[in-house]
Design a protein around this motif. Sequence first.
Motif, PDB file in Angstrom:
ATOM      1  N   ALA A  53      39.102  33.688  61.244  1.00 34.86           N
ATOM      2  CA  ALA A  53      40.473  33.584  61.749  1.00 34.86           C
ATOM      3  C   ALA A  53      40.509  32.826  63.075  1.00 34.86           C
ATOM      4  O   ALA A  53      41.420  32.018  63.310  1.00 34.86           O
ATOM      5  CB  ALA A  53      41.069  34.974  61.919  1.00 34.86           C
ATOM      6  N   LEU A  54      39.517  33.063  63.924  1.00 36.52           N
ATOM      7  CA  LEU A  54      39.450  32.359  65.201  1.00 36.52           C
ATOM      8  C   LEU A  54      39.231  30.862  64.996  1.00 36.52           C
ATOM      9  O   LEU A  54      39.877  30.034  65.650  1.00 36.52           O
ATOM     10  CB  LEU A  54      38.330  32.954  66.054  1.00 36.52           C
ATOM     11  N   VAL A  55      38.351  30.506  64.076  1.00 30.71           N
ATOM     12  CA  VAL A  55      38.089  29.089  63.789  1.00 30.71           C
ATOM     13  C   VAL A  55      39.346  28.418  63.232  1.00 30.71           C
ATOM     14  O   VAL A  55      39.706  27.305  63.630  1.00 30.71           O
ATOM     15  CB  VAL A  55      36.907  28.948  62.800  1.00 30.71           C
ATOM     16  N   VAL A  56      40.042  29.096  62.332  1.00 27.07           N
ATOM     17  CA  VAL A  56      41.263  28.525  61.748  1.00 27.07           C
ATOM     18  C   VAL A  56      42.336  28.367  62.817  1.00 27.07           C
ATOM     19  O   VAL A  56      43.040  27.356  62.863  1.00 27.07           O
ATOM     20  CB  VAL A  56      41.749  29.400  60.571  1.00 27.07           C
ATOM     21  N   LEU A  57      42.459  29.345  63.696  1.00 23.32           N
ATOM     22  CA  LEU A  57      43.451  29.265  64.768  1.00 23.32           C
ATOM     23  C   LEU A  57      43.160  28.093  65.707  1.00 23.32           C
ATOM     24  O   LEU A  57      44.075  27.345  66.075  1.00 23.32           O
ATOM     25  CB  LEU A  57      43.473  30.577  65.552  1.00 23.32           C
ATOM     26  N   VAL A  58      41.911  27.911  66.063  1.00 23.61           N
ATOM     27  CA  VAL A  58      41.539  26.776  66.919  1.00 23.61           C
ATOM     28  C   VAL A  58      41.801  25.458  66.191  1.00 23.61           C
ATOM     29  O   VAL A  58      42.285  24.488  66.782  1.00 23.61           O
ATOM     30  CB  VAL A  58      40.068  26.889  67.368  1.00 23.61           C
ATOM     31  N   GLY A  59      41.513  25.416  64.895  1.00 25.37           N
ATOM     32  CA  GLY A  59      41.775  24.206  64.109  1.00 25.37           C
ATOM     33  C   GLY A  59      43.258  23.874  64.044  1.00 25.37           C
ATOM     34  O   GLY A  59      43.655  22.706  64.160  1.00 25.37           O
ATOM     35  N   ILE A  60      44.094  24.884  63.869  1.00 27.68           N
ATOM     36  CA  ILE A  60      45.543  24.658  63.832  1.00 27.68           C
ATOM     37  C   ILE A  60      46.025  24.137  65.179  1.00 27.68           C
ATOM     38  O   ILE A  60      46.830  23.195  65.243  1.00 27.68           O
ATOM     39  CB  ILE A  60      46.274  25.953  63.434  1.00 27.68           C
ATOM     40  N   CYS A  61      45.531  24.724  66.254  1.00 28.90           N
ATOM     41  CA  CYS A  61      45.927  24.265  67.592  1.00 28.90           C
ATOM     42  C   CYS A  61      45.484  22.823  67.839  1.00 28.90           C
ATOM     43  O   CYS A  61      46.235  22.017  68.403  1.00 28.90           O
ATOM     44  CB  CYS A  61      45.349  25.190  68.658  1.00 28.90           C
ATOM     45  N   ALA A  62      44.278  22.484  67.418  1.00 31.86           N
ATOM     46  CA  ALA A  62      43.782  21.115  67.611  1.00 31.86           C
ATOM     47  C   ALA A  62      44.608  20.119  66.800  1.00 31.86           C
ATOM     48  O   ALA A  62      44.970  19.042  67.297  1.00 31.86           O
ATOM     49  CB  ALA A  62      42.316  21.035  67.225  1.00 31.86           C
ATOM     50  N   ARG A  89      39.788  15.051  59.905  1.00 32.99           N
ATOM     51  CA  ARG A  89      38.523  15.467  60.509  1.00 32.99           C
ATOM     52  C   ARG A  89      38.587  16.916  60.991  1.00 32.99           C
ATOM     53  O   ARG A  89      37.631  17.672  60.823  1.00 32.99           O
ATOM     54  CB  ARG A  89      38.176  14.559  61.687  1.00 32.99           C
ATOM     55  N   VAL A  90      39.703  17.287  61.594  1.00 34.69           N
ATOM     56  CA  VAL A  90      39.859  18.670  62.061  1.00 34.69           C
ATOM     57  C   VAL A  90      39.795  19.625  60.874  1.00 34.69           C
ATOM     58  O   VAL A  90      39.113  20.663  60.932  1.00 34.69           O
ATOM     59  CB  VAL A  90      41.179  18.834  62.854  1.00 34.69           C
ATOM     60  N   CYS A  91      40.476  19.291  59.788  1.00 33.06           N
ATOM     61  CA  CYS A  91      40.450  20.154  58.594  1.00 33.06           C
ATOM     62  C   CYS A  91      39.035  20.258  58.021  1.00 33.06           C
ATOM     63  O   CYS A  91      38.599  21.348  57.617  1.00 33.06           O
ATOM     64  CB  CYS A  91      41.411  19.633  57.533  1.00 33.06           C
ATOM     65  N   ALA A  92      38.322  19.143  57.983  1.00 33.29           N
ATOM     66  CA  ALA A  92      36.951  19.167  57.468  1.00 33.29           C
ATOM     67  C   ALA A  92      36.039  20.016  58.360  1.00 33.29           C
ATOM     68  O   ALA A  92      35.205  20.787  57.858  1.00 33.29           O
ATOM     69  CB  ALA A  92      36.408  17.745  57.357  1.00 33.29           C
ATOM     70  N   LEU A  93      36.209  19.902  59.660  1.00 31.45           N
ATOM     71  CA  LEU A  93      35.386  20.690  60.575  1.00 31.45           C
ATOM     72  C   LEU A  93      35.717  22.182  60.502  1.00 31.45           C
ATOM     73  O   LEU A  93      34.824  23.016  60.612  1.00 31.45           O
ATOM     74  CB  LEU A  93      35.540  20.174  62.006  1.00 31.45           C
ATOM     75  N   VAL A  94      36.988  22.501  60.298  1.00 31.01           N
ATOM     76  CA  VAL A  94      37.358  23.906  60.128  1.00 31.01           C
ATOM     77  C   VAL A  94      36.720  24.456  58.859  1.00 31.01           C
ATOM     78  O   VAL A  94      36.172  25.568  58.843  1.00 31.01           O
ATOM     79  CB  VAL A  94      38.892  24.073  60.102  1.00 31.01           C
ATOM     80  N   GLY A  95      36.757  23.683  57.790  1.00 32.39           N
ATOM     81  CA  GLY A  95      36.110  24.107  56.544  1.00 32.39           C
ATOM     82  C   GLY A  95      34.609  24.275  56.699  1.00 32.39           C
ATOM     83  O   GLY A  95      34.022  25.232  56.195  1.00 32.39           O
TER      84      GLY A  95
END
Length: 112
Positions: A53-62, A89-95
């Motif tokens: 959840a933390l990684v997804v939240l940071v990805g959404i903010c980025a 790229r942000v979506c790929a890194l979140v995944g």
Amino acid sequence: MTKQHGKMRLVFGTAVALVICLVVTPEIVFASAGQVQAKLTNAANVVKGILTALVVLVGICAALFIIIKRMPSADDPHEKNEVFKSVGRVCALVGLAAAVIWLLPWVYSLFT
């Protein structure tokens, strides 16, 4: 009452409380290995869920930061292409980060 009697009462009271705790709730104190393993697995899954959840939240903010930053020049096709690349790229890194969070413990369990 002397100081010695006070200490003895404290020790005796603590011992009685411990014995009562052990007699009344043996299933909590003497848990089986399966119960301990189940609780540890559940705790690990909760930690993995929080990290995901933390990684997804940071990805959404980025991603939102990138979109809002490039919003004034959204009419330019080159700028729009850069936005899509950056958000991709942000979506790929979140995944990738979420996969590492869930797959690393699984790979570790294969070798133990």
